[in-house]
Design a protein around this motif. Structure first.
Motif, PDB file in Angstrom:
ATOM      1  N   CYS A  58      -8.408  -7.857   0.620  1.00 23.32           N
ATOM      2  CA  CYS A  58      -8.542  -6.571   0.692  1.00 23.32           C
ATOM      3  C   CYS A  58      -7.531  -5.721   0.035  1.00 23.32           C
ATOM      4  CB  CYS A  58      -8.996  -5.988   2.097  1.00 23.32           C
ATOM      5  SG  CYS A  58      -9.195  -4.206   2.374  1.00 23.32           S
ATOM      6  N   ASN A  59      -7.827  -4.606  -0.752  1.00 20.65           N
ATOM      7  CA  ASN A  59      -7.033  -3.843  -1.539  1.00 20.65           C
ATOM      8  C   ASN A  59      -7.623  -2.523  -1.550  1.00 20.65           C
ATOM      9  OD1 ASN A  59      -5.207  -2.723  -3.017  1.00 20.65           O
ATOM     10  ND2 ASN A  59      -4.713  -4.337  -4.379  1.00 20.65           N
ATOM     11  N   THR A  60      -7.450  -1.705  -1.065  1.00 16.72           N
ATOM     12  CA  THR A  60      -8.077  -0.383  -1.035  1.00 16.72           C
ATOM     13  C   THR A  60      -7.198   0.600  -0.369  1.00 16.72           C
ATOM     14  OG1 THR A  60     -10.331   0.804  -0.247  1.00 16.72           O
ATOM     15  CG2 THR A  60      -9.390  -0.772   1.293  1.00 16.72           C
ATOM     16  N   LYS A  72      -6.438 -21.677   9.175  1.00 14.73           N
ATOM     17  CA  LYS A  72      -5.655 -22.485   8.479  1.00 14.73           C
ATOM     18  C   LYS A  72      -4.255 -21.972   8.135  1.00 14.73           C
ATOM     19  CE  LYS A  72      -8.856 -25.782   9.166  1.00 14.73           C
ATOM     20  NZ  LYS A  72      -8.709 -26.871  10.051  1.00 14.73           N
ATOM     21  N   ALA A  73      -4.414 -20.722   7.594  1.00 19.98           N
ATOM     22  CA  ALA A  73      -3.092 -19.890   7.084  1.00 19.98           C
ATOM     23  C   ALA A  73      -3.187 -18.613   7.635  1.00 19.98           C
ATOM     24  CB  ALA A  73      -3.397 -19.815   5.513  1.00 19.98           C
ATOM     25  N   SER A  74      -1.844 -18.001   7.625  1.00 21.69           N
ATOM     26  CA  SER A  74      -1.720 -16.484   8.123  1.00 21.69           C
ATOM     27  C   SER A  74      -2.295 -15.479   7.042  1.00 21.69           C
ATOM     28  CB  SER A  74      -0.210 -16.418   8.163  1.00 21.69           C
ATOM     29  OG  SER A  74       0.489 -17.351   9.006  1.00 21.69           O
ATOM     30  N   LEU A  75      -2.776 -14.524   7.688  1.00 22.21           N
ATOM     31  CA  LEU A  75      -3.174 -13.458   7.234  1.00 22.21           C
ATOM     32  C   LEU A  75      -2.290 -12.077   7.243  1.00 22.21           C
ATOM     33  CD1 LEU A  75      -5.593 -11.579   5.782  1.00 22.21           C
ATOM     34  CD2 LEU A  75      -6.155 -10.945   8.049  1.00 22.21           C
ATOM     35  N   ASN A  76      -1.888 -11.582   6.209  1.00 19.55           N
ATOM     36  CA  ASN A  76      -0.634 -10.535   6.002  1.00 19.55           C
ATOM     37  C   ASN A  76      -1.262  -9.254   5.492  1.00 19.55           C
ATOM     38  OD1 ASN A  76       1.610 -12.407   6.791  1.00 19.55           O
ATOM     39  ND2 ASN A  76       1.225 -13.282   4.661  1.00 19.55           N
ATOM     40  N   ILE A  77      -1.294  -8.215   6.440  1.00 25.41           N
ATOM     41  CA  ILE A  77      -1.602  -6.939   6.232  1.00 25.41           C
ATOM     42  C   ILE A  77      -0.591  -5.926   5.937  1.00 25.41           C
ATOM     43  CG2 ILE A  77      -3.162  -5.103   7.177  1.00 25.41           C
ATOM     44  CD1 ILE A  77      -4.638  -7.428   8.796  1.00 25.41           C
ATOM     45  N   ARG A  78      -0.770  -5.148   4.989  1.00 32.30           N
ATOM     46  CA  ARG A  78       0.245  -4.140   4.583  1.00 32.30           C
ATOM     47  C   ARG A  78      -0.431  -2.661   4.602  1.00 32.30           C
ATOM     48  NH1 ARG A  78       5.434  -4.705   1.883  1.00 32.30           N
ATOM     49  NH2 ARG A  78       5.951  -3.075   0.724  1.00 32.30           N
ATOM     50  N   ILE A  79       0.254  -1.887   5.636  1.00 28.62           N
ATOM     51  CA  ILE A  79      -0.373  -0.528   5.390  1.00 28.62           C
ATOM     52  C   ILE A  79       0.751   0.441   4.786  1.00 28.62           C
ATOM     53  CG2 ILE A  79      -1.414   1.105   6.760  1.00 28.62           C
ATOM     54  CD1 ILE A  79      -2.345  -1.070   8.540  1.00 28.62           C
ATOM     55  N   LYS A  80       0.597   1.115   3.843  1.00 29.81           N
ATOM     56  CA  LYS A  80       1.549   1.850   3.543  1.00 29.81           C
ATOM     57  C   LYS A  80       1.114   3.332   3.006  1.00 29.81           C
ATOM     58  CE  LYS A  80       4.645   2.296  -0.711  1.00 29.81           C
ATOM     59  NZ  LYS A  80       5.075   1.635  -2.009  1.00 29.81           N
ATOM     60  N   PRO A  81       1.802   4.449   3.867  1.00 30.76           N
ATOM     61  CA  PRO A  81       1.137   5.679   3.446  1.00 30.76           C
ATOM     62  C   PRO A  81       1.418   6.266   2.283  1.00 30.76           C
ATOM     63  CG  PRO A  81       3.354   5.665   4.962  1.00 30.76           C
ATOM     64  CD  PRO A  81       2.816   4.265   4.685  1.00 30.76           C
ATOM     65  N   GLN A  82       0.594   6.910   1.653  1.00 30.65           N
ATOM     66  CA  GLN A  82       0.837   7.657   0.420  1.00 30.65           C
ATOM     67  C   GLN A  82      -0.144   8.810   0.161  1.00 30.65           C
ATOM     68  OE1 GLN A  82      -0.925   4.560  -2.578  1.00 30.65           O
ATOM     69  NE2 GLN A  82       0.993   3.371  -2.619  1.00 30.65           N
ATOM     70  N   ASN A  83       0.457   9.820   0.101  1.00 27.85           N
ATOM     71  CA  ASN A  83       0.150  11.117   0.020  1.00 27.85           C
ATOM     72  C   ASN A  83      -1.232  11.565   1.039  1.00 27.85           C
ATOM     73  OD1 ASN A  83       1.536  11.799  -2.257  1.00 27.85           O
ATOM     74  ND2 ASN A  83       0.157  10.539  -3.609  1.00 27.85           N
ATOM     75  N   GLY A  84      -0.782  11.237   2.359  1.00 27.34           N
ATOM     76  CA  GLY A  84      -1.780  11.728   3.391  1.00 27.34           C
ATOM     77  C   GLY A  84      -2.993  10.627   3.679  1.00 27.34           C
ATOM     78  N   VAL A  85      -2.934   9.518   2.761  1.00 24.20           N
ATOM     79  CA  VAL A  85      -3.946   8.372   3.080  1.00 24.20           C
ATOM     80  C   VAL A  85      -2.944   7.086   3.053  1.00 24.20           C
ATOM     81  CG1 VAL A  85      -5.692   9.485   1.844  1.00 24.20           C
ATOM     82  CG2 VAL A  85      -4.161   8.214   0.452  1.00 24.20           C
ATOM     83  N   PHE A  86      -3.958   6.124   3.372  1.00 20.53           N
ATOM     84  CA  PHE A  86      -2.951   4.709   3.627  1.00 20.53           C
ATOM     85  C   PHE A  86      -3.605   3.716   2.273  1.00 20.53           C
ATOM     86  CE2 PHE A  86      -3.176   6.838   7.455  1.00 20.53           C
ATOM     87  CZ  PHE A  86      -1.961   6.732   7.929  1.00 20.53           C
ATOM     88  N   HIS A  87      -2.500   3.115   1.882  1.00 18.15           N
ATOM     89  CA  HIS A  87      -2.832   1.991   0.931  1.00 18.15           C
ATOM     90  C   HIS A  87      -3.006   0.581   1.849  1.00 18.15           C
ATOM     91  CE1 HIS A  87      -2.204  -1.198  -2.000  1.00 18.15           C
ATOM     92  NE2 HIS A  87      -3.273  -0.686  -2.710  1.00 18.15           N
ATOM     93  N   GLU A  89      -3.414  -3.460   2.150  1.00 16.98           N
ATOM     94  CA  GLU A  89      -3.583  -4.679   1.278  1.00 16.98           C
ATOM     95  C   GLU A  89      -3.585  -5.665   2.342  1.00 16.98           C
ATOM     96  OE1 GLU A  89      -0.251  -6.352  -1.231  1.00 16.98           O
ATOM     97  OE2 GLU A  89      -0.930  -4.679  -2.160  1.00 16.98           O
ATOM     98  N   ALA A  90      -4.519  -6.664   2.086  1.00  9.96           N
ATOM     99  CA  ALA A  90      -4.665  -7.853   2.810  1.00  9.96           C
ATOM    100  C   ALA A  90      -4.637  -9.235   2.273  1.00  9.96           C
ATOM    101  CB  ALA A  90      -5.704  -7.878   4.062  1.00  9.96           C
ATOM    102  N   LYS A  91      -3.742 -10.047   2.395  1.00  8.28           N
ATOM    103  CA  LYS A  91      -3.886 -11.365   1.758  1.00  8.28           C
ATOM    104  C   LYS A  91      -3.673 -12.666   2.542  1.00  8.28           C
ATOM    105  CE  LYS A  91      -1.572  -9.291  -2.363  1.00  8.28           C
ATOM    106  NZ  LYS A  91      -0.031  -9.351  -3.326  1.00  8.28           N
TER     107      LYS A  91
END
Length: 558
Positions: A174-176, A143-158, A160-162
């Motif tokens: 998701c926010n991990t 019904k609606a779009s899913l937007n996923i954001r993958i941001k590199p931070q100090n060797g790991v990835f943040h 976020e999915a909305k």
């Protein structure tokens, strides 16, 4: 006197605007113009920098037309208008949302990737370091779009999915923090698995955006950027233009769109062939069983009555009746075929289904059936991109009804002709039987059984031949459309139009201060000299008094 004064006042008001004075006033504020042009030019350049460049991918597609087709002569001789392929309708079929949706799903265009660069997003196609794979998710039910954001931070990835709920409110899925991939996100009764592409782990040094949308909504967006038009007035060559931020994606889209168009055309064309195949297979199965029963009767009769060889009289009978038997078998076959056509047309569910062509000898009826099937195929294809209320479809439906009645009349005429011929052949056969009354009873009974065997055998062989012909016709389907000019782009973006926007900014930068100065002069006029006062009023000027500048005693020093 009063009229003259009013006239002079009116003329003075009409001539109140001084073009020269306005021009000199603008020159005195030249800094305003320079500042306005610079500010607007910088704003336009900033706008162009933020926009994603859009390119045009063009291609030429040849569509086969049936002009010059002589298969419609029968309908024209009956006073009916022959319906030929309308390329305008083929354009609508080519750019229909159903076709585009199939292409979107085939190329996975419902999932988009982009780098979150400085002030704008840079789209990716086949070059994304991380891809999203759907697991047990019906993408068409989104019904609606899913937007996923993958941001590199100090060797790991943040991560976020909305998405958004039915009320339009933003919902966080998701926010991990993720150390490495693959990683699964639960969504819509399934999972979205994020994994690296390729065998080696790619470098992810910027924020990666992934968007998952319903293919139908993506097809609507693509349809707005897709243009299909005639390359020239009399040709059946179409110019396909698609606007896209990624040239390779546009090239793949146009090629796949033409492929799906050909698949759909072949599917519609082979509908009648499929029905014919089903009928032939069913009849072959039935006749095979009957033939086995008859052959078993012949074998049993010979064994029971010790019949090893046929007498000369029986051979003569078989030779004389062979021709009659073949004719009777052919007539029985034709009657079976026309009965099937009549039964097929009497079923309401088959109102708009193609009539299987089974080799009816009557050429006029065969042509009528062929034209009837072509009209049904054309109507089915048009319904993919339009509704039944379309005037073209309404007219075509009326033609189909007329053709249907003609087919039924042809069937009735052929049935009567077959019955007459069967009676004549039966009468001839009876005469022959009277001539061979001396044939022994066993031989006569055996010949009757063998006659049934020959009829079944001839019908079985005939259907086998028709099945091979039908399979050959199905495998030799020629593509309706073919690309004669491969999709390509000039490499120059068509949007945003930087030169045009910059010229508009310069023009607006000049007009805006000029308009402000004009309003200022109109709303707050300032008397600067004697001539301006004379233009504004008819009262004569007696003298001018100079103003002392600053604290100086003398007004005029030189």
């Amino acid at each position: 006197m009063e009229d003259k004064q009013n006239t002079s006042v009116k003329n003075a008001s009409e001539e109140a605007f001084d073009v020269t004075g306005f021009f000199l006033e603008c020159i005195s504020y030249w800094k305003w113009f320079v500042a306005s042009v610079v500010v607007l030019a910088v704003a336009v350049m900033f706008y162009c920098f933020r926009q994603t460049p859009v390119y045009e991918v063009t291609s030429a597609v040849y569509i086969q037309d049936n002009k010059g087709d002589n298969s419609n002569i029968l309908l024209e001789s009956l006073g009916l208008s022959s319906y030929k392929k309308n390329i305008d309708n083929e354009i609508e079929v080519l750019r229909s949302k159903n076709q585009i949706t199939d292409v979107v799903e085939a190329l996975n265009l419902y999932t988009s990737y982009s780098w979150n660069s400085f002030l704008r997003n840079v789209p990716l196609y086949e070059e994304t370091p991380i891809e999203a794979v759907l697991d047990s998710i019906d993408v068409r039910s989104l019904k609606a779009s899913l937007n996923i954001r993958i941001k590199p931070q100090n060797g790991v990835f943040h991560l976020e999915a909305k998405t958004r709920n039915v009320r339009g409110d933003e919902v966080e899925i998701c926010n991990t923090t993720v150390e490495t991939f693959p990683y699964s996100i639960p969504f819509h009764k399934g999972f979205i698995r994020l994994r690296y592409t390729g065998d080696t782990i790619p470098t992810v040094d910027k924020t990666l955006n992934i968007s998952l949308s319903n293919p139908r909504s993506v097809s609507k967006s693509i349809a707005g950027n897709l243009t299909v038009a005639f390359a020239s007035k009399d040709a059946t060559i179409l110019k396909v233009v698609y606007r896209t931020p990624v040239i390779k994606a546009g090239e793949d889209f146009i090629k796949t769109l033409v492929d799906f168009y050909n698949i759909d055309a072949a599917k519609q064309k082979n509908q009648g062939t499929e029905k014919t195949q089903q009928f032939i297979d069913a009849r072959l199965d039935s006749i095979s069983k009957d033939l086995s029963v008859v052959e078993a009767r012949v074998e049993e009769y010979r064994r029971h009555n010790n019949l090893i060889d046929i007498s000369s009289e029986a051979k003569l009978y078989l030779e004389q009746t062979g021709f009659t038997d073949e004719k009777l078998a052919e007539l029985e076959l034709q009657k079976s075929l026309v009965d099937y056509v009549e039964k097929f047309l009497s079923i309401p569910q088959n109102e708009y289904m193609p009539i299987p062509a089974l080799g009816i000898d009557d050429k006029d009826l065969a042509k009528l059936i062929g034209e009837y099937n072509k009209s049904l195929q054309q109507r089915e294809r048009l319904l993919h991109s339009s509704s039944e209320s379309n005037p073209v479809i309404v007219e075509l439906t009326r033609d189909i009804q007329t053709q249907r009645s003609l087919v039924l009349k042809g069937v009735e005429s052929i049935r009567k002709g077959v019955e007459i011929k069967k009676r004549d052949l039966s009468r001839q056969d009876k005469i022959i039987e009277d001539k061979i009354k001396n044939v022994p009873q066993y031989e006569r009974e055996l010949s009757d059984i063998m006659r049934q065997q020959r009829i079944k055998d001839n019908l079985y062989v005939f259907l086998l031949e028709k099945r091979e012909e039908n399979a050959l016709a199905k495998s030799m389907t020629v593509p309706v459309a073919r690309i004669i000019d491969d999709p390509d782009s000039t490499g120059e973006p068509v949007s945003p139009k930087k030169i045009l926007l910059l010229c508009a900014a310069v023009l607006l930068g000049v007009l805006l201060p000029a308009f402000v100065i004009y309003l200022r002069m109109l709303l707050f006029p300032v008397l600067k000299d004697k001539k301006m006062l004379e233009r504004l009023t008819s009262i004569p000027v007696l003298a001018e008094i100079s103003k002392k500048p600053g604290n100086k005693f003398f007004v005029v020093e030189k």
